[in-house]
Design a protein around this motif. Structure first.
Motif, short mmCIF file in Angstrom:
data_model
loop_
_atom_site.label_atom_id
_atom_site.label_comp_id
_atom_site.label_asym_id
_atom_site.label_seq_id
_atom_site.Cartn_x
_atom_site.Cartn_y
_atom_site.Cartn_z
N ARG A 147 0.81 -1.22 0.00
CA ARG A 147 0.00 0.00 0.00
C ARG A 147 0.85 1.27 0.00
O ARG A 147 0.56 2.20 -0.75
CB ARG A 147 -0.94 -0.02 1.19
N PRO A 148 1.93 1.39 0.82
CA PRO A 148 2.72 2.63 0.79
C PRO A 148 3.29 2.93 -0.60
O PRO A 148 3.32 4.09 -1.01
CB PRO A 148 3.83 2.36 1.80
N ALA A 149 3.74 1.91 -1.30
CA ALA A 149 4.30 2.14 -2.64
C ALA A 149 3.24 2.66 -3.60
O ALA A 149 3.50 3.53 -4.43
CB ALA A 149 4.93 0.86 -3.17
N ALA B 87 3.39 6.30 -5.30
CA ALA B 87 3.36 6.45 -6.77
C ALA B 87 2.22 7.36 -7.20
O ALA B 87 2.40 8.22 -8.08
CB ALA B 87 3.24 5.08 -7.43
N ALA B 88 1.06 7.21 -6.58
CA ALA B 88 -0.08 8.06 -6.93
C ALA B 88 0.23 9.52 -6.60
O ALA B 88 -0.09 10.43 -7.38
CB ALA B 88 -1.33 7.59 -6.18
N GLY C 5 0.78 13.20 -9.08
CA GLY C 5 -0.10 14.35 -8.93
C GLY C 5 -1.34 14.18 -8.09
O GLY C 5 -2.05 15.16 -7.83
N PHE C 6 -1.65 12.97 -7.66
CA PHE C 6 -2.80 12.79 -6.78
C PHE C 6 -2.45 13.29 -5.38
O PHE C 6 -1.29 13.29 -4.99
CB PHE C 6 -3.21 11.31 -6.72
N ILE D 280 4.84 9.03 2.87
CA ILE D 280 3.69 8.22 3.27
C ILE D 280 3.80 8.00 4.78
O ILE D 280 4.79 7.47 5.28
CB ILE D 280 3.66 6.88 2.50
N LEU D 281 2.78 8.42 5.51
CA LEU D 281 2.83 8.41 6.97
C LEU D 281 2.13 7.20 7.57
O LEU D 281 1.08 6.78 7.09
CB LEU D 281 2.19 9.69 7.52
#
Length: 176
Positions: A28-30, A34-35, A39-40, A58-59
């Protein structure tokens, strides 16, 4: 033959969607990183932190940590008791009077002019650790980023830590 071709596209779409979900749940962090990079918005950004401060870090979930806050030169570091090393960011409303006061005390008797020992405090802090590895902080010197939300408790560093730091500084002839 035409009837078989009609089912290829829906089957391929379902297969790609299934693969996407497997990737999302395994890393999930990757996926979030990437998103964010394309730009997300950062999906892990809490409301209390500014997007410009966090970027695409990513926290993890917010929790309490204990460890050493060290301020020296242009860098601020947080070394947790569990062995994590991170660049340190104060809460939005500042680090607080107690932490500021402790960090202003030069903890070293044998290296009184060294900036490396000028700001050390033991603290219990609530906040978010970046879970996606990278190079953070001053000159990318840290493997993690830590964003504090609340300073819970502040005290002086243990004497054993001061002795370790002084020994390293003396080895490098840095007690000037």
């Amino acid at each position: 033959m035409e009837q078989k071709r009609r089912w290829i596209m829906p089957i391929m779409s379902v297969a790609m969607l299934a693969v996407g979900f497997v990737i999302l749940f395994q890393n999930r962090p990757a996926v979030y990183y990437a998103a964010c990079e394309i730009g997300f918005p950062n999906a892990t950004l809490p409301e209390t932190l500014a997007p410009k401060d966090v970027g695409c870090a990513i926290l993890e979930e917010k929790r309490a940590y204990s460890g050493m806050v060290m301020i020296g030169g242009e860098a601020a570091a947080f070394h947790t008791e569990t062995g994590e090393h991170a660049s340190f960011h104060c809460p939005k409303d500042g680090c607080g009077e107690n932490l500021e006061r402790q960090l202003s005390i030069n903890s070293s008797a044998s290296c009184p002019h060294s900036r490396a020992t000028a700001g050390i405090a033991y603290a219990e802090i609530e906040g978010w650790m970046a879970s996606y590895p990278g190079n953070f902080g001053h000159l990318g010197a840290f493997p993690n980023d830590f964003f504090a939300s609340q300073i819970i408790k502040v005290g002086p560093p243990p004497p054993s830590l001061i002795l370790q730091i002084e020994k390293k500084l003396q080895e490098h002839d840095a007690c000037t």
